[in-house]
Design a protein around this motif. Structure first.
Motif, PDB file in Angstrom:
ATOM      1  N   ILE A 266       0.823  -1.222   0.000  1.00  0.00           N
ATOM      2  CA  ILE A 266       0.000   0.000   0.000  1.00  0.00           C
ATOM      3  C   ILE A 266       0.848   1.260   0.000  1.00  0.00           C
ATOM      4  CG2 ILE A 266      -1.994  -1.087   1.075  1.00  0.00           C
ATOM      5  CD1 ILE A 266      -0.989   0.444   3.713  1.00  0.00           C
ATOM      6  N   GLY A 267       2.151   1.128  -0.143  1.00  0.00           N
ATOM      7  CA  GLY A 267       2.974   2.328  -0.167  1.00  0.00           C
ATOM      8  C   GLY A 267       4.436   2.051   0.071  1.00  0.00           C
ATOM      9  N   ARG A 268       5.154   3.134   0.258  1.00  0.00           N
ATOM     10  CA  ARG A 268       6.604   3.045   0.398  1.00  0.00           C
ATOM     11  C   ARG A 268       7.096   4.169   1.292  1.00  0.00           C
ATOM     12  NH1 ARG A 268      10.277   3.103  -5.020  1.00  0.00           N
ATOM     13  NH2 ARG A 268      12.291   2.817  -4.056  1.00  0.00           N
ATOM     14  N   ILE A 269       8.102   3.856   2.087  1.00  0.00           N
ATOM     15  CA  ILE A 269       8.801   4.851   2.906  1.00  0.00           C
ATOM     16  C   ILE A 269      10.284   4.654   2.638  1.00  0.00           C
ATOM     17  CG2 ILE A 269       9.321   5.655   5.243  1.00  0.00           C
ATOM     18  CD1 ILE A 269       6.627   4.469   6.136  1.00  0.00           C
ATOM     19  N   ARG A 270      10.965   5.736   2.276  1.00  0.00           N
ATOM     20  CA  ARG A 270      12.386   5.595   1.940  1.00  0.00           C
ATOM     21  C   ARG A 270      13.160   6.847   2.321  1.00  0.00           C
ATOM     22  NH1 ARG A 270       9.244   6.695  -1.938  1.00  0.00           N
ATOM     23  NH2 ARG A 270       9.648   8.227  -3.523  1.00  0.00           N
TER      24      ARG A 270
ATOM     25  N   TRP B  40       7.590   9.448   1.827  1.00  0.00           N
ATOM     26  CA  TRP B  40       6.603   8.373   1.914  1.00  0.00           C
ATOM     27  C   TRP B  40       5.464   8.648   0.937  1.00  0.00           C
ATOM     28  CZ3 TRP B  40       1.664   9.817   3.062  1.00  0.00           C
ATOM     29  CH2 TRP B  40       1.504  11.046   3.683  1.00  0.00           C
ATOM     30  N   ASN B  41       4.811   7.588   0.498  1.00  0.00           N
ATOM     31  CA  ASN B  41       3.594   7.732  -0.283  1.00  0.00           C
ATOM     32  C   ASN B  41       2.716   6.494  -0.107  1.00  0.00           C
ATOM     33  OD1 ASN B  41       5.636   6.454  -1.892  1.00  0.00           O
ATOM     34  ND2 ASN B  41       4.272   6.587  -3.626  1.00  0.00           N
ATOM     35  N   CYS B  42       1.418   6.739  -0.077  1.00  0.00           N
ATOM     36  CA  CYS B  42       0.407   5.675   0.037  1.00  0.00           C
ATOM     37  C   CYS B  42      -0.216   5.451  -1.332  1.00  0.00           C
ATOM     38  CB  CYS B  42      -0.725   6.102   0.979  1.00  0.00           C
ATOM     39  SG  CYS B  42      -0.317   6.213   2.699  1.00  0.00           S
TER      40      CYS B  42
ATOM     41  N   GLU C 218      -1.562  12.224   0.011  1.00  0.00           N
ATOM     42  CA  GLU C 218      -1.216  10.824   0.250  1.00  0.00           C
ATOM     43  C   GLU C 218       0.271  10.570   0.035  1.00  0.00           C
ATOM     44  OE1 GLU C 218      -5.705   9.454  -0.933  1.00  0.00           O
ATOM     45  OE2 GLU C 218      -4.073   8.808  -2.232  1.00  0.00           O
ATOM     46  N   ALA C 219       1.055  11.643   0.147  1.00  0.00           N
ATOM     47  CA  ALA C 219       2.514  11.566   0.046  1.00  0.00           C
ATOM     48  C   ALA C 219       3.096  12.720   0.842  1.00  0.00           C
ATOM     49  CB  ALA C 219       2.959  11.652  -1.413  1.00  0.00           C
TER      50      ALA C 219
ATOM     51  N   ALA D  63       8.017   9.802   9.440  1.00  0.00           N
ATOM     52  CA  ALA D  63       7.430   9.387   8.165  1.00  0.00           C
ATOM     53  C   ALA D  63       6.412   8.269   8.382  1.00  0.00           C
ATOM     54  CB  ALA D  63       8.523   8.937   7.197  1.00  0.00           C
ATOM     55  N   LYS D  64       6.717   7.316   9.264  1.00  0.00           N
ATOM     56  CA  LYS D  64       5.771   6.234   9.554  1.00  0.00           C
ATOM     57  C   LYS D  64       4.483   6.781  10.155  1.00  0.00           C
ATOM     58  CE  LYS D  64       7.911   3.000  11.934  1.00  0.00           C
ATOM     59  NZ  LYS D  64       8.872   2.090  12.580  1.00  0.00           N
ATOM     60  N   ALA D  65       4.579   7.751  11.052  1.00  0.00           N
ATOM     61  CA  ALA D  65       3.389   8.332  11.677  1.00  0.00           C
ATOM     62  C   ALA D  65       2.539   9.073  10.635  1.00  0.00           C
ATOM     63  CB  ALA D  65       3.797   9.279  12.800  1.00  0.00           C
ATOM     64  N   GLN D  66       3.185   9.843   9.767  1.00  0.00           N
ATOM     65  CA  GLN D  66       2.453  10.552   8.715  1.00  0.00           C
ATOM     66  C   GLN D  66       1.802   9.572   7.747  1.00  0.00           C
ATOM     67  OE1 GLN D  66       4.562  13.797   6.785  1.00  0.00           O
ATOM     68  NE2 GLN D  66       5.832  14.036   8.610  1.00  0.00           N
TER      69      GLN D  66
END
Length: 107
Positions: free
Chosen positions: A32-36, A49-51, A62-63, A72-75
């Motif tokens: 459902i997304g990525r965090i980098r 991040w983006n969902c 959504e990013a 970033a995880k919380a957002q």
């Protein structure tokens, strides 16, 4: 925390290569997304991040970017909760169908 709220991070693998500081976000087995970690012009750490959900266009809210991985995880979680609240079972089934057919899947 309910099962519906559990999000898992998995190291992103592209072309068989593991990407350091780059994570795919998984919900119920679905990406459902990525965090980098992002390249930053200053010395400050930045995490992008983006969902997303297969078959559904992404919206501007959504990013984003966080000052740390935890930020970033919380957002991301906030954005995902907004998205999830609007999803129907048909939306989820369609996304799973796209994923099973290999649509945009990272390997």
């Amino acid at each position: 925390m309910t099962d519906d709220e559990i999000l898992t991070l998995r190291v992103t693998v592209i072309g068989g290569e593991r990407c350091e500081h780059d994570y795919e976000v998984i919900w119920h087995g679905l990406s459902i997304g990525r965090i980098r970690r992002a390249e930053a012009s200053s010395r400050a750490e930045l995490w992008a991040w983006n969902c997303w959900l297969y078959g559904r266009p992404c919206k501007a809210d959504e990013a984003g970017g966080g000052a740390s991985l935890d930020d970033a995880k919380a957002q991301f979680r906030e954005a995902w909760h907004r998205i999830r609240a609007r999803l129907t079972e048909a939306d989820i089934a369609r996304a799973k169908g796209y994923a099973e057919r290999g649509g945009c899947r990272r390997k």
